[in-house]
Design a protein around this motif. Sequence first.
Motif, PDB file in Angstrom:
ATOM      1  N   SER A   1       0.840  -1.203   0.000  1.00 32.85           N
ATOM      2  CA  SER A   1       0.000   0.000   0.000  1.00 32.85           C
ATOM      3  C   SER A   1       0.875   1.253   0.000  1.00 32.85           C
ATOM      4  O   SER A   1       1.455   1.607   1.039  1.00 32.85           O
TER       5      SER A   1
ATOM      6  N   GLU B   1      -0.116   4.251  -0.018  1.00 33.67           N
ATOM      7  CA  GLU B   1      -0.728   5.239   0.868  1.00 33.67           C
ATOM      8  C   GLU B   1      -0.226   5.056   2.303  1.00 33.67           C
ATOM      9  O   GLU B   1       0.088   6.037   2.992  1.00 33.67           O
ATOM     10  N   LYS B   2      -0.120   3.816   2.757  1.00 33.97           N
ATOM     11  CA  LYS B   2       0.374   3.559   4.116  1.00 33.97           C
ATOM     12  C   LYS B   2       1.877   3.822   4.205  1.00 33.97           C
ATOM     13  O   LYS B   2       2.368   4.299   5.229  1.00 33.97           O
TER      14      LYS B   2
ATOM     15  N   VAL C   1       4.126  -2.169   7.167  1.00 33.80           N
ATOM     16  CA  VAL C   1       3.119  -2.132   6.108  1.00 33.80           C
ATOM     17  C   VAL C   1       3.179  -3.485   5.392  1.00 33.80           C
ATOM     18  O   VAL C   1       4.254  -3.923   4.984  1.00 33.80           O
TER      19      VAL C   1
END
Length: 483
Positions: free
Chosen positions: A60, A62-63, A241
Motif C-alpha cells: 500500500s 498510501e500507508k 506495512v
Amino acid sequence: MPVDYSKFKDVVDSDEEPVWETQTGKSYKGLPQKVTAALDDAAKKLPGRKCFCFFDFTTSPEKLAGFAQELAQNGGTIPASRELGRVIVELDQAAYAPKLCENFRSLCTGERGTGVGGNKLHYKGRSLSLILPRFCLQASIPNEYSCWGAYLPDERLRIPGLFFDRPGLLAVGNHGPNTNTCTFMITMHTATHLDGYNQIIGRVVHGMEVLRTIELFPTDRKERSYAEKNVKTWWGGKPLVDVVIADCGELPAEDVDLSVPSDGDTYPEHPLDFSPEYDHEALFDAQERIREIGNKHFKERHFKEALAKYKKAQAYLGPLLRTQHQSEFGDEDTATWMAGGHRPKDRTPAVRAKFTIKLNVCQVLIALEEWRGAIAVADEVLLELVGKASKKGNGALPNDPLVIKALFRRARAHVGLSQVKGEVCRFEEAIEDLQRALTVDDKNAEVRRELEKVKALQRQADASGQEVYKTMLQPQEDQVKAG
C-alpha cells in the motif's frame, strides 16, 4: 488431485514431532501412507525437469507515505503503484533436495489443498513475515509444517560448490536439525553462518530489484540484521506495512526468458547483487561497461535507455565513492565549512568516472532540450572539480579535460535556453564559459568554433534588441517633433 486435510484439528507449532487427532479421537502421526506416497512420487519426478516458480508482490503506497522519512534515510522510495513486480525463482537444487523443492513448489501452486493446521497450503495472499535488510526476506504459513503434514528432514545441507556466499538464494526455514517447514527465505547478502544449517533449494533468476525495493520498507526494527562496516547497522523485523504475495505459482520453462539482453547488459540492477563484498576492481570495471552500453544507446538516440544505464553505472560507483569520502573527511578544512564552501574532490579514478557519467547525463539532457537540467548537472560537476571558498586549489580551474567538457556543455545549455521564447538571453554566460575553457586549453578547436558561433548569436541578439529599443522610442520622438 488436491488433498483435503480438513478432517484434522488445529495444531500448535512446536519443535516436537506433531501428533494430530481426528474427530473420532483416533491418533495419527503424520498423514495417511497413500497421501505421503503420492507426495514422495512427485518429489522423485521433480529433478528430471526445470522448475520455475513466481511471486507477485503488492503493498500500500498510501500507508508507506507515513514512513517517507525513514524510507529516504535508507535510500528507498515510495512505490508508484500497489504492484511491486514479479520475482521468479528456479528450483535448481531438486537433485539434492527433492522433497523440500516439491514442498515449496506445491505451496506456490496451492495444489495440495488444506493443511493439518486448517490453513490453505498456498503462499498466495500471505504477507512477508520478516524483512531483515542485508540478510533475508521471509514468508511462511503459520501453524503448518509442510505438505507432508510434518517437519521435513534435512536432505543435503552441504551441496558441493554451493554456499550462502551471494544474495538471491532460496532456502528453507527450520527450528533446528530435521525440522524444515513451510517457511522460505531469500537471502539479500552473504549469509555464511547458515552453511550446513539451512537447505538451499533454488535461486532468484528475475526480480532481485523488486526484493531490493521491499528490503528498505519500514519494520518494527526489533532485530539487528546486518552491520555494514563504516556505514551503518541495519535493523529489521516485522513489516509495518504489509507486503503481500498477491499471486504465485509455477511457470513453464519456455515462458522464462534467461537470454542475454539485446544490449549485452547482464549486470544486476543493484551492485550488491553483483559483488556482495563490494570488490573495488569488479565494481569499477562493471560501471565502465555499463556506461559504454549507455553511450551506445545515446548514439542510437535511445535517450531514455541511455539515462537508465548512466543511473545504473552511478549506483555501481556508489560504494567506491563512499570509501573515498571516508578517507577524505578528516582532511576537510574547517574554514571551508564555516564559509559555506565546498572542497574540490580528489580526482581519483572513481571520482573521474563519476564526473564522466554526469557529463554524459548532461549531454543527454541537452539532446532532450532539458536545458535547465543540463545546466544544473554541469554546475554540480564544476563545483566538485573546482570547489568553492576552499583553500584546496583556491578556485583555480584544474588542467583537466573534464573541466573543458563541463564548461562546453554548460555553454551549449545556456545557448539552448536563450533560444526558448520568454527566457532571458544567456549568451554572455555561454561566452564566459567558453572563454574559461580556453584558459585550460587554448588550442581546443571545437571550443573556439563554438565561441565564434555564440559571439555571432550575441551580435544578432544585440542588433535585434537595438531595433526593438528604437521601435519603442519612435513614438516619443514623433511626439517631440510634433510639439
